[in-house]
Design a protein around this motif. Structure first.
Motif, PDB file in Angstrom:
ATOM      1  N   TRP A 143       0.859  -1.188   0.000  1.00 48.26           N
ATOM      2  CA  TRP A 143       0.000   0.000   0.000  1.00 48.26           C
ATOM      3  C   TRP A 143       0.897   1.240   0.000  1.00 48.26           C
ATOM      4  O   TRP A 143       1.783   1.376   0.835  1.00 48.26           O
ATOM      5  N   ALA A 144       0.688   2.135  -0.960  1.00 49.49           N
ATOM      6  CA  ALA A 144       1.437   3.394  -1.001  1.00 49.49           C
ATOM      7  C   ALA A 144       0.593   4.495  -0.370  1.00 49.49           C
ATOM      8  O   ALA A 144      -0.534   4.744  -0.797  1.00 49.49           O
ATOM      9  N   ASP A 145       1.124   5.126   0.633  1.00 49.35           N
ATOM     10  CA  ASP A 145       0.391   6.167   1.349  1.00 49.35           C
ATOM     11  C   ASP A 145       1.259   7.418   1.432  1.00 49.35           C
ATOM     12  O   ASP A 145       2.413   7.346   1.853  1.00 49.35           O
ATOM     13  N   GLN A 146       0.673   8.564   1.052  1.00 56.99           N
ATOM     14  CA  GLN A 146       1.450   9.796   0.965  1.00 56.99           C
ATOM     15  C   GLN A 146       2.055  10.192   2.306  1.00 56.99           C
ATOM     16  O   GLN A 146       3.208  10.607   2.373  1.00 56.99           O
ATOM     17  N   GLU A 147       1.280  10.039   3.373  1.00 58.53           N
ATOM     18  CA  GLU A 147       1.763  10.502   4.666  1.00 58.53           C
ATOM     19  C   GLU A 147       2.771   9.541   5.293  1.00 58.53           C
ATOM     20  O   GLU A 147       3.786   9.958   5.848  1.00 58.53           O
ATOM     21  N   GLU A 148       2.502   8.256   5.193  1.00 60.31           N
ATOM     22  CA  GLU A 148       3.320   7.283   5.921  1.00 60.31           C
ATOM     23  C   GLU A 148       4.447   6.686   5.096  1.00 60.31           C
ATOM     24  O   GLU A 148       5.514   6.383   5.610  1.00 60.31           O
ATOM     25  N   GLY A 149       4.226   6.449   3.828  1.00 55.07           N
ATOM     26  CA  GLY A 149       5.215   5.790   2.987  1.00 55.07           C
ATOM     27  C   GLY A 149       4.651   4.507   2.405  1.00 55.07           C
ATOM     28  O   GLY A 149       3.473   4.436   2.054  1.00 55.07           O
ATOM     29  N   ILE A 150       5.478   3.475   2.296  1.00 54.33           N
ATOM     30  CA  ILE A 150       5.051   2.178   1.782  1.00 54.33           C
ATOM     31  C   ILE A 150       4.665   1.292   2.963  1.00 54.33           C
ATOM     32  O   ILE A 150       5.469   1.060   3.873  1.00 54.33           O
ATOM     33  N   ILE A 151       3.440   0.795   2.934  1.00 52.33           N
ATOM     34  CA  ILE A 151       2.942  -0.044   4.019  1.00 52.33           C
ATOM     35  C   ILE A 151       2.850  -1.481   3.517  1.00 52.33           C
ATOM     36  O   ILE A 151       2.245  -1.750   2.478  1.00 52.33           O
ATOM     37  N   LEU A 152       3.474  -2.394   4.253  1.00 46.62           N
ATOM     38  CA  LEU A 152       3.416  -3.815   3.925  1.00 46.62           C
ATOM     39  C   LEU A 152       2.552  -4.502   4.974  1.00 46.62           C
ATOM     40  O   LEU A 152       2.808  -4.394   6.176  1.00 46.62           O
ATOM     41  N   GLY A 153       1.522  -5.201   4.516  1.00 49.96           N
ATOM     42  CA  GLY A 153       0.634  -5.900   5.434  1.00 49.96           C
ATOM     43  C   GLY A 153       1.163  -7.284   5.748  1.00 49.96           C
ATOM     44  O   GLY A 153       1.337  -8.109   4.860  1.00 49.96           O
ATOM     45  N   LEU A 154       1.470  -7.524   7.020  1.00 51.61           N
ATOM     46  CA  LEU A 154       1.939  -8.836   7.473  1.00 51.61           C
ATOM     47  C   LEU A 154       0.871  -9.410   8.400  1.00 51.61           C
ATOM     48  O   LEU A 154       0.834  -9.109   9.589  1.00 51.61           O
ATOM     49  N   GLY A 155      -0.026 -10.231   7.850  1.00 53.44           N
ATOM     50  CA  GLY A 155      -1.157 -10.701   8.636  1.00 53.44           C
ATOM     51  C   GLY A 155      -1.998  -9.516   9.043  1.00 53.44           C
ATOM     52  O   GLY A 155      -2.417  -8.716   8.200  1.00 53.44           O
ATOM     53  N   ASN A 156      -2.213  -9.350  10.342  1.00 56.86           N
ATOM     54  CA  ASN A 156      -2.956  -8.171  10.822  1.00 56.86           C
ATOM     55  C   ASN A 156      -2.017  -7.091  11.344  1.00 56.86           C
ATOM     56  O   ASN A 156      -2.420  -6.219  12.098  1.00 56.86           O
ATOM     57  N   LEU A 168       7.643   1.388   5.533  1.00 54.05           N
ATOM     58  CA  LEU A 168       8.911   1.897   5.016  1.00 54.05           C
ATOM     59  C   LEU A 168       8.706   3.361   4.657  1.00 54.05           C
ATOM     60  O   LEU A 168       7.854   3.677   3.811  1.00 54.05           O
ATOM     61  N   PRO A 169       9.434   4.266   5.261  1.00 51.01           N
ATOM     62  CA  PRO A 169       9.237   5.691   4.973  1.00 51.01           C
ATOM     63  C   PRO A 169       9.649   6.012   3.537  1.00 51.01           C
ATOM     64  O   PRO A 169      10.385   5.262   2.895  1.00 51.01           O
ATOM     65  N   TRP A 170       9.207   7.157   3.047  1.00 46.40           N
ATOM     66  CA  TRP A 170       9.546   7.561   1.680  1.00 46.40           C
ATOM     67  C   TRP A 170      11.044   7.762   1.507  1.00 46.40           C
ATOM     68  O   TRP A 170      11.560   7.713   0.386  1.00 46.40           O
ATOM     69  N   SER A 171      11.758   7.961   2.594  1.00 50.04           N
ATOM     70  CA  SER A 171      13.214   8.115   2.501  1.00 50.04           C
ATOM     71  C   SER A 171      13.921   6.786   2.234  1.00 50.04           C
ATOM     72  O   SER A 171      15.099   6.761   1.867  1.00 50.04           O
ATOM     73  N   ASP A 172      13.217   5.671   2.423  1.00 47.82           N
ATOM     74  CA  ASP A 172      13.818   4.356   2.161  1.00 47.82           C
ATOM     75  C   ASP A 172      14.072   4.218   0.662  1.00 47.82           C
ATOM     76  O   ASP A 172      13.181   4.493  -0.151  1.00 47.82           O
ATOM     77  N   PRO A 173      15.284   3.809   0.244  1.00 50.74           N
ATOM     78  CA  PRO A 173      15.600   3.730  -1.192  1.00 50.74           C
ATOM     79  C   PRO A 173      14.734   2.733  -1.965  1.00 50.74           C
ATOM     80  O   PRO A 173      14.659   2.806  -3.185  1.00 50.74           O
ATOM     81  N   GLU A 188      -3.863  -0.486   7.177  1.00 54.33           N
ATOM     82  CA  GLU A 188      -4.717   0.677   7.261  1.00 54.33           C
ATOM     83  C   GLU A 188      -3.970   1.927   6.861  1.00 54.33           C
ATOM     84  O   GLU A 188      -2.978   2.281   7.484  1.00 54.33           O
ATOM     85  N   PRO A 189      -4.418   2.626   5.806  1.00 55.17           N
ATOM     86  CA  PRO A 189      -3.771   3.875   5.428  1.00 55.17           C
ATOM     87  C   PRO A 189      -4.177   4.992   6.366  1.00 55.17           C
ATOM     88  O   PRO A 189      -5.100   4.858   7.156  1.00 55.17           O
ATOM     89  N   SER A 190      -3.491   6.106   6.259  1.00 55.29           N
ATOM     90  CA  SER A 190      -3.910   7.267   7.032  1.00 55.29           C
ATOM     91  C   SER A 190      -5.201   7.796   6.419  1.00 55.29           C
ATOM     92  O   SER A 190      -5.573   7.441   5.318  1.00 55.29           O
ATOM     93  N   SER A 191      -5.895   8.643   7.160  1.00 50.09           N
ATOM     94  CA  SER A 191      -7.191   9.127   6.687  1.00 50.09           C
ATOM     95  C   SER A 191      -7.019   9.917   5.398  1.00 50.09           C
ATOM     96  O   SER A 191      -6.080  10.682   5.234  1.00 50.09           O
ATOM     97  N   GLY A 192      -7.936   9.687   4.463  1.00 49.98           N
ATOM     98  CA  GLY A 192      -7.852  10.381   3.182  1.00 49.98           C
ATOM     99  C   GLY A 192      -6.964   9.632   2.222  1.00 49.98           C
ATOM    100  O   GLY A 192      -6.075   8.873   2.611  1.00 49.98           O
ATOM    101  N   GLU A 193      -7.185   9.815   0.913  1.00 49.68           N
ATOM    102  CA  GLU A 193      -6.443   9.054  -0.070  1.00 49.68           C
ATOM    103  C   GLU A 193      -5.025   9.576  -0.235  1.00 49.68           C
ATOM    104  O   GLU A 193      -4.103   8.808  -0.453  1.00 49.68           O
ATOM    105  N   GLY A 194      -4.797  10.838  -0.167  1.00 49.77           N
ATOM    106  CA  GLY A 194      -3.458  11.365  -0.357  1.00 49.77           C
ATOM    107  C   GLY A 194      -3.250  11.809  -1.792  1.00 49.77           C
ATOM    108  O   GLY A 194      -3.683  11.169  -2.748  1.00 49.77           O
TER     109      GLY A 194
END
Length: 420
Positions: free
Chosen positions: A248-261, A266-271, A342-348
């Motif tokens: 999941w790509a989220d503007q506020e948080e970065g790249i979100i990987l779902g591991l089970g629940n 990974l922040p946007w600064s991660d290469p 779960e992404p942050s609120s709003g699509e981004g």
């Protein structure tokens, strides 16, 4: 210079079985190159094509700069040792080693000196007057090596030479092979299914699966930075943890990987983040080796310790964490349910821009859970220097060293860049 070059080499048998598929490889002069893979992967067939014992269906082979496709084995300036180094039972050790010299008509005093020097290097000098029937398995294999090396070939081929020996002899002879080959600086191709042999012997190693060369590099490169999921799993003892994840790509948080629940961010600064953006809404497989996980009160992965194993210098622990594991032999047979991070609120803004440009997919539709049977455990394996404070049945949390995380796509190949 005696280098081995294969260019798009294929082997197809008359019944249509495609044993070796489009293999291109260069082994420089003096290198000890190990071909590694499970039984039936094509590694021995490839070696036999280099030796001239199997015909090349298509592609080209050069040995020491000479085009070798049509060269008979005797003209290839190579020697080969097989899994069982068959010796002449009526000849003593000296006679077995000397046989290639006798065939070539070399009976000079210098050649007799070479026999003694080589037997000394192989640790069999005291057996020169004994018959093969009086030797141990390790000694017989050393004699076979001496017979192959006495001609001072340009290329040395070894096809699972240690597989018939017990563990102690394998370790001893493995060290001797490494020292001997490097001392005489002969180009060597060594075939094995044993990852320990490959990692300890090789200057470089090539891993094969179903006739395809999956990865080539130094032992540390292919272990730390494997090109495919199969390589990561094959070069892994204990088994690597391979877990199905949604991206999941989220503007506020970065790249979100779902591991089970649970969610790994990974922040946007991660290469790796720019590469993972294009996988938004898709499944990937994330890999963690056992030593990339450690118990921590604030760890991401929550589970319960199922079992502990003592391995002398360390303990291995198995924790049931309810994570969707992947079989590297059949990576996408059973897709687990989407673990929606779960992404942050709003699509981004970024996600809207990427979606409107067609760069990322829509959010995946959740899938129903699948029941794979109680025999399929989804344990997470991790290492402990001591079992102090950890017992079977304990609840535990595990932190992840994300710098050592590996990400694989639907074709089993790395998604994050391979650093070579």
């Amino acid at each position: 210079m005696t280098e081995v070059v294969l260019d798009a080499v294929n082997k197809v048998y008359p019944d249509g079985f495609h044993a070796v598929r489009n293999v291109s490889l260069r082994v420089p002069d003096g290198e000890l190159f190990v071909l590694l893979g499970p039984s039936g992967c094509g590694k021995s067939t490839l070696l036999r094509m280099v030796a001239g014992l199997e015909e090349i269906t298509s592609g080209d082979l050069w040995l020491g700069g000479r085009y070798a496709n049509g060269l008979p084995p005797r003209d290839r300036d190579l020697a080969m040792v097989f899994q069982s180094g068959a010796l002449y039972p009526h000849r003593d050790v000296r006679g077995n080693i000397a046989f290639p010299l006798e065939i070539s008509g070399d009976a000079s005093p210098a050649s007799q000196e070479r026999i003694v020097e080589l037997s000394r290097a192989l640790g069999i000098e005291e057996t020169l007057n004994r018959l093969p029937s009086t030797l141990s398995g390790g000694q017989r294999q050393r004699v076979a090596m001496g017979r192959a090396l006495i001609r001072e070939p340009g290329i040395f081929l070894m096809d699972e030479p240690l597989s018939n020996l017990d563990a102690g002899l394998r370790t001893e002879l493995r060290m001797e092979i490494s020292a001997l080959v490097r001392s005489i600086k002969v180009t060597t191709l060594y075939v094995t299914h044993d990852q320990t042999e490959a990692l300890t012997l090789a200057d470089r190693v090539g891993i094969m699966r179903q006739g395809v060369l999956q990865d080539v590099g130094t032992p540390q490169q292919v272990y730390d930075d494997p090109a495919t999921m199969f390589v990561a799993a094959f070069l892994s003892a204990p088994p690597i943890n391979l877990i199905r994840t949604g991206v999941w790509a989220d503007q506020e948080e970065g790249i979100i990987l779902g591991l089970g629940n649970q969610r790994l961010v990974l922040p946007w600064s991660d290469p790796r983040a720019p590469t993972l953006v294009s996988h938004h809404g898709r499944y990937l497989t994330v890999g963690f080796r056992a030593d990339a996980l450690r118990p921590a009160a604030d760890g991401l992965i929550a589970g319960r310790v199922r079992a502990l194993e003592f391995h002398g210098s360390e303990w291995l622990a198995y924790a049931e964490a309810g994570l969707p594991h992947v079989d590297p032999e059949a990576p996408y047979e059973n897709d687990p349910p989407w673990a929606s991070p779960e992404p942050s609120s709003g699509e981004g803004v970024l996600r809207r821009i990427l979606r409107s440009a067609g760069i990322v997919a829509e959010e995946p539709t959740p899938e129903p859970g699948r029941h794979d049977g109680h025999h399929r455990r989804s344990d997470v394996v991790f290492r402990l220097e001591s079992r102090s404070g950890v017992s079977a049945g304990d609840a535990i949390r595990l932190a992840i060293d994300t710098d050592r995380m590996l990400l694989f796509g639907e074709d089993g190949r790395r998604v994050d860049p391979v650093r070579r």
